[in-house]
Design a protein around this motif. Structure first.
Motif, PDB file in Angstrom:
ATOM      1  N   LEU A   1       0.755  -1.283  -0.049  1.00 27.17           N
ATOM      2  CA  LEU A   1      -0.037  -0.032   0.098  1.00 27.17           C
ATOM      3  C   LEU A   1       0.710   1.256   0.076  1.00 27.17           C
ATOM      4  N   ALA A   2       1.939   1.319   0.507  1.00 26.55           N
ATOM      5  CA  ALA A   2       2.970   2.466   0.600  1.00 26.55           C
ATOM      6  C   ALA A   2       3.171   2.731  -0.776  1.00 26.55           C
ATOM      7  N   TYR A   3       2.984   4.140  -1.047  1.00 26.53           N
ATOM      8  CA  TYR A   3       3.450   4.775  -2.043  1.00 26.53           C
ATOM      9  C   TYR A   3       2.803   3.931  -3.420  1.00 26.53           C
ATOM     10  N   ASN A   4       1.797   3.334  -3.166  1.00 29.75           N
ATOM     11  CA  ASN A   4       1.287   2.481  -4.444  1.00 29.75           C
ATOM     12  C   ASN A   4       0.983   3.377  -5.554  1.00 29.75           C
ATOM     13  N   PRO A   5       1.663   3.153  -6.715  1.00 26.29           N
ATOM     14  CA  PRO A   5       1.643   3.988  -7.735  1.00 26.29           C
ATOM     15  C   PRO A   5       0.048   4.081  -8.552  1.00 26.29           C
ATOM     16  N   LEU A   6      -0.551   2.803  -8.448  1.00 24.95           N
ATOM     17  CA  LEU A   6      -1.880   2.766  -8.929  1.00 24.95           C
ATOM     18  C   LEU A   6      -3.054   3.644  -7.993  1.00 24.95           C
ATOM     19  N   PHE A   7      -2.514   3.718  -6.822  1.00 26.12           N
ATOM     20  CA  PHE A   7      -3.470   4.583  -5.981  1.00 26.12           C
ATOM     21  C   PHE A   7      -3.222   6.133  -6.279  1.00 26.12           C
ATOM     22  N   ILE A   8      -1.941   6.266  -6.610  1.00 29.36           N
ATOM     23  CA  ILE A   8      -1.793   7.561  -6.771  1.00 29.36           C
ATOM     24  C   ILE A   8      -2.157   8.324  -8.059  1.00 29.36           C
ATOM     25  N   LEU A   9      -1.963   7.265  -9.180  1.00 31.91           N
ATOM     26  CA  LEU A   9      -2.704   7.571 -10.434  1.00 31.91           C
ATOM     27  C   LEU A   9      -3.867   7.815 -10.472  1.00 31.91           C
ATOM     28  N   PHE A  10      -4.529   6.889  -9.717  1.00 33.09           N
ATOM     29  CA  PHE A  10      -6.091   6.826  -9.746  1.00 33.09           C
ATOM     30  C   PHE A  10      -6.564   8.261  -9.026  1.00 33.09           C
ATOM     31  N   GLY A  11      -6.136   8.216  -7.893  1.00 35.29           N
ATOM     32  CA  GLY A  11      -6.595   9.635  -7.231  1.00 35.29           C
ATOM     33  C   GLY A  11      -6.286  10.745  -7.943  1.00 35.29           C
ATOM     34  N   THR A  12      -5.113  10.881  -8.622  1.00 32.28           N
ATOM     35  CA  THR A  12      -4.702  12.179  -9.365  1.00 32.28           C
ATOM     36  C   THR A  12      -5.636  12.414 -10.468  1.00 32.28           C
ATOM     37  N   LEU A  13      -6.268  11.220 -11.297  1.00 30.87           N
ATOM     38  CA  LEU A  13      -7.027  11.356 -12.303  1.00 30.87           C
ATOM     39  C   LEU A  13      -8.438  11.954 -11.739  1.00 30.87           C
ATOM     40  N   VAL A  14      -9.132  11.247 -10.702  1.00 35.89           N
ATOM     41  CA  VAL A  14     -10.253  11.519 -10.075  1.00 35.89           C
ATOM     42  C   VAL A  14     -10.193  13.120  -9.867  1.00 35.89           C
ATOM     43  N   MET A  15      -9.129  13.556  -9.134  1.00 32.66           N
ATOM     44  CA  MET A  15      -9.016  15.008  -8.771  1.00 32.66           C
ATOM     45  C   MET A  15      -9.073  15.862  -9.913  1.00 32.66           C
ATOM     46  N   ARG A  16      -8.212  15.488 -11.035  1.00 27.42           N
ATOM     47  CA  ARG A  16      -8.167  16.241 -12.298  1.00 27.42           C
ATOM     48  C   ARG A  16      -9.406  16.272 -12.897  1.00 27.42           C
ATOM     49  N   SER A  17     -10.445  15.307 -12.745  1.00 27.08           N
ATOM     50  CA  SER A  17     -11.567  15.212 -13.592  1.00 27.08           C
ATOM     51  C   SER A  17     -12.502  16.448 -13.514  1.00 27.08           C
ATOM     52  N   PRO A  18     -12.643  17.374 -12.531  1.00 28.44           N
ATOM     53  CA  PRO A  18     -13.579  18.487 -12.649  1.00 28.44           C
ATOM     54  C   PRO A  18     -13.021  19.619 -13.571  1.00 28.44           C
ATOM     55  N   LEU A  19     -11.595  19.583 -13.644  1.00 25.09           N
ATOM     56  CA  LEU A  19     -10.832  20.761 -14.602  1.00 25.09           C
ATOM     57  C   LEU A  19     -10.972  20.030 -16.066  1.00 25.09           C
ATOM     58  N   VAL A  20     -10.699  18.610 -16.183  1.00 30.99           N
ATOM     59  CA  VAL A  20     -10.826  18.116 -17.704  1.00 30.99           C
ATOM     60  C   VAL A  20     -12.444  18.254 -18.163  1.00 30.99           C
ATOM     61  N   VAL A  21     -13.265  17.974 -17.407  1.00 34.52           N
ATOM     62  CA  VAL A  21     -14.825  17.808 -17.719  1.00 34.52           C
ATOM     63  C   VAL A  21     -15.097  19.286 -18.213  1.00 34.52           C
ATOM     64  N   GLY A  22     -14.460  20.054 -17.271  1.00 33.86           N
ATOM     65  CA  GLY A  22     -15.074  21.624 -17.211  1.00 33.86           C
ATOM     66  C   GLY A  22     -14.587  22.173 -18.675  1.00 33.86           C
ATOM     67  N   LEU A  23     -13.264  21.706 -19.148  1.00 37.45           N
ATOM     68  CA  LEU A  23     -12.710  22.528 -20.348  1.00 37.45           C
ATOM     69  C   LEU A  23     -12.963  21.776 -21.767  1.00 37.45           C
ATOM     70  N   LEU A  24     -13.576  20.531 -21.673  1.00 39.31           N
ATOM     71  CA  LEU A  24     -13.892  19.718 -22.908  1.00 39.31           C
ATOM     72  C   LEU A  24     -14.402  20.585 -23.708  1.00 39.31           C
ATOM     73  N   PRO A  25     -15.493  21.203 -23.662  1.00 43.51           N
ATOM     74  CA  PRO A  25     -16.179  22.027 -24.686  1.00 43.51           C
ATOM     75  C   PRO A  25     -15.361  23.062 -25.347  1.00 43.51           C
ATOM     76  N   ARG A  26     -14.277  23.385 -24.574  1.00 43.63           N
ATOM     77  CA  ARG A  26     -13.253  24.479 -25.296  1.00 43.63           C
ATOM     78  C   ARG A  26     -12.052  23.925 -25.992  1.00 43.63           C
ATOM     79  N   ILE A  27     -12.228  22.265 -26.196  1.00 42.65           N
ATOM     80  CA  ILE A  27     -10.809  21.747 -26.433  1.00 42.65           C
ATOM     81  C   ILE A  27     -11.279  21.361 -28.029  1.00 42.65           C
ATOM     82  N   GLY A  28     -10.536  22.205 -28.761  1.00 40.83           N
ATOM     83  CA  GLY A  28     -10.596  21.385 -30.347  1.00 40.83           C
ATOM     84  C   GLY A  28      -9.336  21.165 -30.656  1.00 40.83           C
ATOM     85  N   GLY A  29      -9.249  21.067 -32.259  1.00 40.57           N
ATOM     86  CA  GLY A  29      -7.775  20.570 -32.786  1.00 40.57           C
ATOM     87  C   GLY A  29      -6.790  21.473 -32.374  1.00 40.57           C
TER      88      GLY A  29
END
Length: 298
Positions: A66-94
């Motif tokens: 469990l200590a420094y488990n990279p899967l936990f770190i990456l999953f937690g980071t993805l979840v915390m990033r989700s509001p930013l990503v979802v919020g900006l999706l309509p403004r992300i074009g080519g």
């Protein structure tokens, strides 16, 4: 028996409705609903649990799996990033994707140069693996860690500056300063919990001044690319309309600010407090918002 033609028409209509239910707009709507329903969990619970588990890892209080488990770190980071990503999706074009792609390449390149040459940040090394490593040098997920911090700093700058953000000579330096301030919070806490180490340790909670000189350089390139990526007026309109788009910055402040407090990094914790004031200054975070963000209180 029913009319075969009517049956066929109904089937085609049902298929069309099913296809229509998965348009970009409908997916966006569902993702936004998911974020809104879980704002408190994403922006408060996840960073709090992250701070506790990371400190427990650093202090040897968690078992090895469990200590420094990279899967936990990456999953937690993805979840915390989700509001930013979802919020900006309509403004992300080519064009935005192209600029962010260039920024991704630059993020890897400057970090690899930093690890192998000690420039521009000073001599440092990763002391744990934050997931798979690229070229045995830097985490493959590095853009996930770095680029959202730049975007958060940029968005907060736009909101705080208001009409002055129209002027590049205000907007760009202020955003760069916000990026460096983010690292004034991040690096001392990351060193404290053993994510990476500087050799020799620096004067600012183990972080050398050279690190911040490097962040001015990398932050300048990153801010300019983010500034080029988006139509600023359309982006600002979206940020003002989307109440949760800065929740990722809230998560950052809670996670790394808490770790700094636990390790008595008072100045770094104070800078995190300044970001709190900045967030409250956007008029989207107040006691009423906190109350309604609890599950079941909307």
């Amino acid at each position: 028996m029913g009319n075969p033609e009517n049956t066929e028409s109904a089937t085609e209509a049902g298929s069309a409705n099913e296809r229509g239910s998965w348009t970009r707009g409908s997916v966006q709507h569902r993702l936004e609903g998911l974020i809104r329903e879980n704002r408190f969990t994403i922006a408060v619970v996840f960073p709090f649990v992250g701070a506790v588990t990371l400190v427990a890892s650093a202090e040897g209080l968690l078992p090895a799996p469990l200590a420094y488990n990279p899967l936990f770190i990456l999953f937690g980071t993805l979840v915390m990033r989700s509001p930013l990503v979802v919020g900006l999706l309509p403004r992300i074009g080519g064009w935005a994707l192209a600029c962010l792609g260039v920024l991704t390449v630059y993020t890897y390149a400057i970090e690899i140069v930093g690890v192998r040459t000690d420039w521009p940040y000073g001599a440092f090394e990763y002391t744990i693996q934050l997931g798979p490593m690229l070229l045995d040098a830097v985490p493959l997920a590095l853009p996930l860690f770095f680029i959202p911090l730049v975007i958060n700093a940029y968005l907060l700058t736009l909101l705080i500056l208001g009409d002055r953000s129209d002027a590049a000579h205000y907007r760009i330096p202020a955003a760069i300063a916000a990026v460096v301030a983010i690292d004034l919070v991040l690096d001392p806490a990351a060193v404290a919990i053993g994510f990476w180490a500087f050799v020799p340790p620096g004067v600012y909670y183990g972080v050398p001044v050279s690190n911040y000189v490097g962040w001015v350089l990398s932050g300048t390139v990153a801010v300019v690319l983010v500034d080029l990526a988006f139509d600023r007026r359309a982006l600002l309109e979206r940020v003002r309309d989307c109440e949760f788009v800065l929740d990722d910055l809230v998560s950052f402040v809670l996670l790394w600010g808490t770790i700094n407090l636990l390790y008595s990094n008072w100045l770094a914790a104070g800078v995190a407090g300044l970001f709190c004031l900045g967030l409250f200054g956007t008029d989207r975070y107040d006691l009423e918002m906190v109350r309604t963000s609890f599950p079941g209180r909307r």
